[in-house]
Design a protein around this motif. Structure first.
Motif, mmCIF file in Angstrom:
data_model
loop_
_atom_site.group_PDB
_atom_site.id
_atom_site.type_symbol
_atom_site.label_atom_id
_atom_site.label_comp_id
_atom_site.label_asym_id
_atom_site.label_seq_id
_atom_site.Cartn_x
_atom_site.Cartn_y
_atom_site.Cartn_z
ATOM 1 N N ALA A 150 19.116 -30.614 -2.279
ATOM 2 C CA ALA A 150 17.790 -30.135 -2.681
ATOM 3 C C ALA A 150 16.826 -30.292 -1.506
ATOM 4 O O ALA A 150 16.860 -31.310 -0.799
ATOM 5 N N PRO A 151 15.967 -29.279 -1.277
ATOM 6 C CA PRO A 151 14.986 -29.387 -0.198
ATOM 7 C C PRO A 151 13.829 -30.310 -0.574
ATOM 8 O O PRO A 151 13.398 -30.334 -1.733
ATOM 9 N N VAL A 152 13.355 -31.055 0.423
ATOM 10 C CA VAL A 152 12.249 -31.988 0.251
ATOM 11 C C VAL A 152 11.310 -31.863 1.445
ATOM 12 O O VAL A 152 11.764 -31.827 2.593
ATOM 13 N N SER A 153 10.020 -31.778 1.147
ATOM 14 C CA SER A 153 9.015 -31.752 2.218
ATOM 15 C C SER A 153 8.258 -33.062 2.338
ATOM 16 O O SER A 153 7.597 -33.298 3.337
ATOM 17 N N ALA B 294 14.560 -35.017 -10.789
ATOM 18 C CA ALA B 294 15.462 -34.290 -9.880
ATOM 19 C C ALA B 294 16.834 -34.955 -9.886
ATOM 20 O O ALA B 294 16.933 -36.193 -9.909
ATOM 21 N N ASN B 295 17.879 -34.156 -9.860
ATOM 22 C CA ASN B 295 19.235 -34.713 -9.829
ATOM 23 C C ASN B 295 19.429 -35.560 -8.571
ATOM 24 O O ASN B 295 20.126 -36.581 -8.610
ATOM 25 N N SER B 296 18.769 -35.182 -7.465
ATOM 26 C CA SER B 296 18.864 -35.967 -6.225
ATOM 27 C C SER B 296 18.344 -37.384 -6.445
ATOM 28 O O SER B 296 18.925 -38.350 -5.930
ATOM 29 N N ALA C 208 17.299 -21.319 -2.776
ATOM 30 C CA ALA C 208 18.134 -21.373 -3.999
ATOM 31 C C ALA C 208 18.328 -22.822 -4.439
ATOM 32 O O ALA C 208 18.178 -23.143 -5.624
ATOM 33 N N TYR C 209 18.610 -23.717 -3.509
ATOM 34 C CA TYR C 209 18.826 -25.131 -3.863
ATOM 35 C C TYR C 209 17.531 -25.770 -4.367
ATOM 36 O O TYR C 209 17.572 -26.782 -5.076
ATOM 37 N N GLY C 210 16.396 -25.191 -3.996
ATOM 38 C CA GLY C 210 15.098 -25.738 -4.394
ATOM 39 C C GLY C 210 14.614 -25.203 -5.723
ATOM 40 O O GLY C 210 13.521 -25.559 -6.170
ATOM 41 N N SER C 211 15.413 -24.336 -6.356
ATOM 42 C CA SER C 211 14.911 -23.733 -7.591
ATOM 43 C C SER C 211 15.768 -24.062 -8.803
ATOM 44 O O SER C 211 15.597 -23.457 -9.856
ATOM 45 N N SER C 212 16.708 -24.995 -8.669
ATOM 46 C CA SER C 212 17.455 -25.414 -9.861
ATOM 47 C C SER C 212 17.868 -26.874 -9.750
ATOM 48 O O SER C 212 17.964 -27.423 -8.650
ATOM 49 N N ASN C 213 18.104 -27.479 -10.917
ATOM 50 C CA ASN C 213 18.459 -28.904 -11.007
ATOM 51 C C ASN C 213 19.974 -29.048 -10.907
ATOM 52 O O ASN C 213 20.715 -28.416 -11.648
ATOM 53 N N GLY C 214 20.401 -29.871 -9.967
ATOM 54 C CA GLY C 214 21.832 -30.074 -9.726
ATOM 55 C C GLY C 214 22.566 -30.706 -10.894
ATOM 56 O O GLY C 214 23.794 -30.704 -10.921
HETATM 57 C C1 LIG Z 1 10.367 -25.847 0.591
HETATM 58 C C2 LIG Z 1 10.535 -26.777 -0.576
HETATM 59 C C3 LIG Z 1 10.098 -28.093 -0.488
HETATM 60 C C4 LIG Z 1 10.236 -28.986 -1.565
HETATM 61 N N1 LIG Z 1 9.812 -30.282 -1.447
HETATM 62 C C5 LIG Z 1 9.970 -31.135 -2.493
HETATM 63 C C6 LIG Z 1 9.570 -32.502 -2.379
HETATM 64 O O1 LIG Z 1 9.110 -32.964 -1.325
HETATM 65 N N2 LIG Z 1 9.740 -33.310 -3.461
HETATM 66 C C7 LIG Z 1 10.275 -32.851 -4.646
HETATM 67 O O2 LIG Z 1 10.393 -33.605 -5.614
HETATM 68 N N3 LIG Z 1 10.675 -31.557 -4.760
HETATM 69 C C8 LIG Z 1 10.549 -30.706 -3.713
HETATM 70 N N4 LIG Z 1 10.953 -29.414 -3.832
HETATM 71 C C9 LIG Z 1 11.533 -28.971 -5.126
HETATM 72 C C10 LIG Z 1 12.987 -29.462 -5.314
HETATM 73 O O3 LIG Z 1 13.798 -29.078 -4.221
HETATM 74 C C11 LIG Z 1 13.512 -28.851 -6.620
HETATM 75 O O4 LIG Z 1 12.857 -29.471 -7.708
HETATM 76 C C12 LIG Z 1 15.030 -28.931 -6.782
HETATM 77 O O5 LIG Z 1 15.395 -28.081 -7.824
HETATM 78 C C13 LIG Z 1 15.545 -30.322 -7.065
HETATM 79 O O6 LIG Z 1 16.944 -30.241 -7.133
HETATM 80 P P1 LIG Z 1 17.846 -31.383 -7.760
HETATM 81 O O7 LIG Z 1 17.437 -31.508 -9.231
HETATM 82 O O8 LIG Z 1 19.264 -30.853 -7.638
HETATM 83 O O9 LIG Z 1 17.613 -32.627 -7.001
HETATM 84 C C14 LIG Z 1 10.823 -28.526 -2.773
HETATM 85 C C15 LIG Z 1 11.274 -27.188 -2.863
HETATM 86 C C16 LIG Z 1 11.138 -26.335 -1.781
HETATM 87 C C17 LIG Z 1 11.635 -24.911 -1.905
#
Ligand SMILES: Cc1cc2nc3c(=O)[nH]c(=O)nc-3n(C[C@H](O)[C@H](O)[C@H](O)COP(=O)(O)O)c2cc1C
Length: 167
Positions: A33-36, A56-58, A83-89
């Motif tokens: 999953a992407p994180v900023s 988040a699954n992460s 794509a990885y940022g738009s769904s829960n693992g």
């Molecule tokens: C560019 C970008 C940055 C993101 N940064 C964060 C972040 O810093 N923290 C967070 O909780 N989610 C962030 N997200 C959203 C998670 O990646 C998203 O909720 C994801 O589905 C979580 O996946 P997981 O449930 O498999 O862990 C970001 C998404 C994108 C596209």
């Protein structure tokens, strides 16, 4: 100056850092999953911090295993990152749905993208509730890099990923 909200702030500070958090699910499969919300947190010992929503699954995975690899994705991964940022693992196997080439680092069984500029193998030291996120403070066990690769950054309040300087 004019007063703004936190969403506007994240757009105005962009490009913001971008890491793919790679973890192992309970069934042993890989999740990303992407994180900023990412920062270095200590030189000695080397430590970093990142924040994710507790659902988040992460977050669930790192709390269970105490381990993750954080990798700065290269430009070829633009679509996969979104794509990885738009769904829960927890609900699906994102890596099966959107497969990418992977690589390994000695000392960890968590694979990470072949197209990475830098990658950190980390161990969780502390998970702290911070508002609607959990802050994960981690020791960096090992770091590897290939600075010939160009990394993606988060732009416009996480709506878009692109290099820091568009050519
Ligand atoms: C560019 C970008 C940055 C993101 N940064 C964060 C972040 O810093 N923290 C967070 O909780 N989610 C962030 N997200 C959203 C998670 O990646 C998203 O909720 C994801 O589905 C979580 O996946 P997981 O449930 O498999 O862990 C970001 C998404 C994108 C596209």
């Amino acid at each position: 100056m004019k007063e703004i909200n936190i969403g506007q702030a994240t757009a105005i500070t962009s490009p913001d850092p971008l890491m793919l958090v790679c973890t192992k699910k309970e069934d042993g499969s890989l999740n990303m999953a992407p994180v900023s919300f990412f920062m270095y947190a200590s030189f000695n010992p080397p430590m970093l911090a990142f924040a994710m929503r507790p659902t988040a699954n992460s977050s669930v995975n790192i709390k269970r295993t105490g381990k993750a690899v954080l990798a700065a994705p290269g430009t070829s991964l633009k679509d996969a990152v979104m794509a990885y940022g738009s769904s829960n693992g927890g609900d699906k196997n994102k890596l099966e749905e959107n497969p990418i080439a992977l690589q390994n680092m000695d000392g960890t069984d968590i694979e990470f993208p072949e197209d990475s500029r830098i990658a950190f193998a980390v161990s969780l030291e502390q998970a702290i509730e911070v508002g609607d996120h959990n802050m994960f403070i981690c020791r960096i066990d090992k770091m590897v890099a290939d600075d010939s690769k160009e990394a993606l950054f988060a732009w416009d309040g996480y709506a878009k990923v692109a290099p820091a300087q568009e050519k």
